[in-house]
Write a protein that holds these residues in place. Structure first.
Motif, PDB file in Angstrom:
ATOM      1  N   ASN A 100       0.841  -1.186   0.000  1.00 43.93           N
ATOM      2  CA  ASN A 100       0.000   0.000   0.000  1.00 43.93           C
ATOM      3  C   ASN A 100       0.883   1.245   0.000  1.00 43.93           C
ATOM      4  O   ASN A 100       1.888   1.299   0.705  1.00 43.93           O
ATOM      5  N   THR A 101       0.482   2.235  -0.778  1.00 42.43           N
ATOM      6  CA  THR A 101       1.193   3.508  -0.819  1.00 42.43           C
ATOM      7  C   THR A 101       0.190   4.630  -0.597  1.00 42.43           C
ATOM      8  O   THR A 101      -0.984   4.489  -0.926  1.00 42.43           O
ATOM      9  N   ALA A 102       0.656   5.729  -0.038  1.00 44.45           N
ATOM     10  CA  ALA A 102      -0.191   6.905   0.167  1.00 44.45           C
ATOM     11  C   ALA A 102       0.661   8.145  -0.067  1.00 44.45           C
ATOM     12  O   ALA A 102       1.632   8.373   0.638  1.00 44.45           O
ATOM     13  N   THR A 103       0.284   8.920  -1.062  1.00 46.15           N
ATOM     14  CA  THR A 103       0.974  10.162  -1.376  1.00 46.15           C
ATOM     15  C   THR A 103       0.116  11.319  -0.888  1.00 46.15           C
ATOM     16  O   THR A 103      -1.059  11.413  -1.243  1.00 46.15           O
ATOM     17  N   LYS A 104       0.709  12.169  -0.077  1.00 53.80           N
ATOM     18  CA  LYS A 104      -0.020  13.316   0.470  1.00 53.80           C
ATOM     19  C   LYS A 104      -0.065  14.432  -0.568  1.00 53.80           C
ATOM     20  O   LYS A 104       0.946  14.762  -1.168  1.00 53.80           O
ATOM     21  N   ILE A 105      -1.252  14.995  -0.766  1.00 53.43           N
ATOM     22  CA  ILE A 105      -1.412  16.116  -1.682  1.00 53.43           C
ATOM     23  C   ILE A 105      -1.380  17.379  -0.826  1.00 53.43           C
ATOM     24  O   ILE A 105      -2.276  17.616  -0.022  1.00 53.43           O
ATOM     25  N   VAL A 106      -0.323  18.180  -0.972  1.00 58.50           N
ATOM     26  CA  VAL A 106      -0.028  19.252  -0.020  1.00 58.50           C
ATOM     27  C   VAL A 106      -0.350  20.649  -0.490  1.00 58.50           C
ATOM     28  O   VAL A 106      -0.129  21.598   0.238  1.00 58.50           O
ATOM     29  N   TRP A 107      -0.877  20.845  -1.684  1.00 57.69           N
ATOM     30  CA  TRP A 107      -1.103  22.198  -2.164  1.00 57.69           C
ATOM     31  C   TRP A 107      -2.538  22.367  -2.572  1.00 57.69           C
ATOM     32  O   TRP A 107      -3.118  21.415  -3.081  1.00 57.69           O
TER      33      TRP A 107
END
Length: 173
Positions: free
Chosen positions: A129-136
């Motif tokens: 499992n991967t999770a990329t944070k969307i920061v903008w």
């Protein structure tokens, strides 16, 4: 199997995945795929790279690539792919990537998924499992703003009364 990926990106940004898989045996891997379940909110184009002759399929949220060669015991294979998020995607971009492998008897390499299921041959999933944070964009704070204190007052210079102070003034002619 190891997976490296982009940990944070902005809205409309790119996420890159690097998947590397090693065959631990006891047999050569001859029917397998590398890829996985992509996150929601992805534009319908992506870039990928893999060993020469690799064929890829993308349907819905599933992206799977199949190299054209066997991986011997102790050998490795790899896949890199990059996707772009839609500009309105928020939160976390969750994906599940890795390898699906089948133990096939000799001569069954060209059978489709339905036929493999009918024969009772099961696939093995090795996924992470991967999770990329969307920061903008970042939200601005709505509290008070910092105001620096005023500079300390400067002491006035008072010359001693017994000294002579010369002034240099321009005189009219």
């Amino acid at each position: 199997m190891s997976v490296k990926y982009t940990k944070a990106t902005k809205r409309g940004g790119k996420i890159t995945y690097y998947i590397k898989a090693k065959n631990l045996g006891p047999y050569d891997a001859d029917y397998f795929g590398v890829g996985g379940f992509l996150p929601k909110g992805v534009v319908p184009t992506l870039k990928w790279g893999g060993p020469k002759g690799t064929k890829c399929v993308w349907q819905g949220q599933i992206f799977l690539c199949m190299p054209r060669y066997q991986v011997p015991v102790g050998g490795t294979t790899w896949l890199n792919f990059q996707l772009t998020l839609k500009k309105n995607t928020k939160g976390l971009a969750k994906a599940k990537v890795g390898v699906v492998a089948y133990d096939l008897p000799t001569g069954a390499e060209n059978l489709d998924q339905e036929e493999l299921g009918r024969l009772g041959l099961k696939g093995h999933l090795f996924m992470k499992n991967t999770a990329t944070k969307i920061v903008w964009p970042q939200k601005r704070r709505t509290g008070s703003t910092y105001t620096p204190p005023p500079p300390p007052p400067q002491p006035k210079w008072n010359p001693p009364s017994n000294t002579y102070v010369e002034r240099n003034e321009k005189k009219d002619t």
